[in-house]
Design a protein around this motif. Structure first.
Motif, PDB file in Angstrom:
ATOM      1  N   LYS A 120       0.832  -1.206   0.000  1.00 15.99           N
ATOM      2  CA  LYS A 120       0.000   0.000   0.000  1.00 15.99           C
ATOM      3  C   LYS A 120       0.868   1.258   0.000  1.00 15.99           C
ATOM      4  O   LYS A 120       0.590   2.218  -0.728  1.00 15.99           O
ATOM      5  N   GLN A 121       1.914   1.240   0.808  1.00 14.16           N
ATOM      6  CA  GLN A 121       2.824   2.388   0.849  1.00 14.16           C
ATOM      7  C   GLN A 121       3.534   2.564  -0.490  1.00 14.16           C
ATOM      8  O   GLN A 121       3.677   3.690  -0.975  1.00 14.16           O
ATOM      9  N   ALA A 122       3.966   1.468  -1.072  1.00  5.77           N
ATOM     10  CA  ALA A 122       4.655   1.537  -2.366  1.00  5.77           C
ATOM     11  C   ALA A 122       3.708   2.042  -3.455  1.00  5.77           C
ATOM     12  O   ALA A 122       4.103   2.856  -4.309  1.00  5.77           O
ATOM     13  N   LEU A 123       2.468   1.583  -3.438  1.00  6.56           N
ATOM     14  CA  LEU A 123       1.494   2.032  -4.434  1.00  6.56           C
ATOM     15  C   LEU A 123       1.215   3.523  -4.286  1.00  6.56           C
ATOM     16  O   LEU A 123       1.200   4.260  -5.272  1.00  6.56           O
ATOM     17  N   SER A 124       1.012   3.961  -3.066  1.00  9.64           N
ATOM     18  CA  SER A 124       0.741   5.374  -2.828  1.00  9.64           C
ATOM     19  C   SER A 124       1.896   6.250  -3.304  1.00  9.64           C
ATOM     20  O   SER A 124       1.683   7.271  -3.967  1.00  9.64           O
ATOM     21  N   ALA A 125       3.112   5.840  -3.004  1.00  6.84           N
ATOM     22  CA  ALA A 125       4.284   6.593  -3.452  1.00  6.84           C
ATOM     23  C   ALA A 125       4.359   6.616  -4.971  1.00  6.84           C
ATOM     24  O   ALA A 125       4.652   7.665  -5.579  1.00  6.84           O
ATOM     25  N   TRP A 126       4.088   5.476  -5.607  1.00 10.53           N
ATOM     26  CA  TRP A 126       4.133   5.410  -7.070  1.00 10.53           C
ATOM     27  C   TRP A 126       3.064   6.307  -7.690  1.00 10.53           C
ATOM     28  O   TRP A 126       3.312   7.019  -8.663  1.00 10.53           O
ATOM     29  N   GLN A 127       1.834   6.284  -7.121  1.00  7.31           N
ATOM     30  CA  GLN A 127       0.751   7.108  -7.658  1.00  7.31           C
ATOM     31  C   GLN A 127       1.100   8.595  -7.568  1.00  7.31           C
ATOM     32  O   GLN A 127       0.811   9.351  -8.484  1.00  7.31           O
ATOM     33  N   ASP A 170      -0.695   9.466 -11.052  1.00  6.69           N
ATOM     34  CA  ASP A 170      -1.673   8.490 -11.548  1.00  6.69           C
ATOM     35  C   ASP A 170      -3.089   9.044 -11.431  1.00  6.69           C
ATOM     36  O   ASP A 170      -3.570   9.274 -10.328  1.00  6.69           O
ATOM     37  N   PRO A 171      -3.783   9.267 -12.542  1.00  2.00           N
ATOM     38  CA  PRO A 171      -5.135   9.826 -12.466  1.00  2.00           C
ATOM     39  C   PRO A 171      -6.130   8.873 -11.813  1.00  2.00           C
ATOM     40  O   PRO A 171      -7.135   9.319 -11.258  1.00  2.00           O
ATOM     41  N   PHE A 172      -5.855   7.564 -11.842  1.00  4.23           N
ATOM     42  CA  PHE A 172      -6.798   6.620 -11.248  1.00  4.23           C
ATOM     43  C   PHE A 172      -6.767   6.632  -9.720  1.00  4.23           C
ATOM     44  O   PHE A 172      -7.582   5.984  -9.078  1.00  4.23           O
ATOM     45  N   ALA A 173      -5.873   7.381  -9.133  1.00  6.73           N
ATOM     46  CA  ALA A 173      -5.875   7.565  -7.686  1.00  6.73           C
ATOM     47  C   ALA A 173      -7.022   8.486  -7.266  1.00  6.73           C
ATOM     48  O   ALA A 173      -7.416   8.522  -6.109  1.00  6.73           O
ATOM     49  N   ASP A 174      -7.576   9.207  -8.226  1.00 10.14           N
ATOM     50  CA  ASP A 174      -8.650  10.171  -7.980  1.00 10.14           C
ATOM     51  C   ASP A 174     -10.014   9.536  -8.253  1.00 10.14           C
ATOM     52  O   ASP A 174     -10.310   9.122  -9.380  1.00 10.14           O
ATOM     53  N   ALA A 175     -10.848   9.467  -7.210  1.00 11.37           N
ATOM     54  CA  ALA A 175     -12.169   8.842  -7.340  1.00 11.37           C
ATOM     55  C   ALA A 175     -13.032   9.532  -8.396  1.00 11.37           C
ATOM     56  O   ALA A 175     -13.784   8.874  -9.120  1.00 11.37           O
ATOM     57  N   GLU A 176     -12.931  10.841  -8.496  1.00 12.15           N
ATOM     58  CA  GLU A 176     -13.737  11.574  -9.483  1.00 12.15           C
ATOM     59  C   GLU A 176     -13.311  11.210 -10.907  1.00 12.15           C
ATOM     60  O   GLU A 176     -14.150  11.046 -11.792  1.00 12.15           O
ATOM     61  N   VAL A 223     -14.543   8.187 -15.976  1.00 15.97           N
ATOM     62  CA  VAL A 223     -14.199   7.130 -16.924  1.00 15.97           C
ATOM     63  C   VAL A 223     -15.335   6.108 -16.994  1.00 15.97           C
ATOM     64  O   VAL A 223     -15.736   5.682 -18.081  1.00 15.97           O
ATOM     65  N   ALA A 224     -15.871   5.727 -15.842  1.00 17.40           N
ATOM     66  CA  ALA A 224     -16.969   4.759 -15.812  1.00 17.40           C
ATOM     67  C   ALA A 224     -18.199   5.317 -16.529  1.00 17.40           C
ATOM     68  O   ALA A 224     -18.869   4.600 -17.278  1.00 17.40           O
TER      69      ALA A 224
END
Length: 71
Positions: A39-46, A51-57, A62-63
């Motif tokens: 989780k920490q690695a993903l957050s740092a990478w985003q 990474d736009p997919f980190a944003d819920a909006e 996209v959906a």
């Protein structure tokens, strides 16, 4: 794309034993340290890649576009 609308918050798979990703291990207490590190690695990478997919909006838009195109 259907999962994009309401994805699970986290997923964790043992790709060696479960290459098709049937068994989600994200809630396995024995893997809590691994999950935390990932989780920490993903957050740092985003953050690093913006990474736009980190944003819920963004995911919601996209959906919505996917549903419109699927009609």
């Amino acid at each position: 794309m259907e999962r994009l609308e309401n994805p699970p918050e986290w997923e964790l798979y043992d790709l060696g034993d479960d290459p098709v990703e049937f068994v989600d291990l994200s809630d396995d207490p024995a893997l809590a340290d691994v999950a935390r590190q990932l989780k920490q690695a993903l957050s740092a990478w985003q953050k690093r890649t913006q990474d736009p997919f980190a944003d819920a909006e963004f995911r919601k838009n996209v959906a919505r576009k996917y549903r419109e195109l699927s009609r």
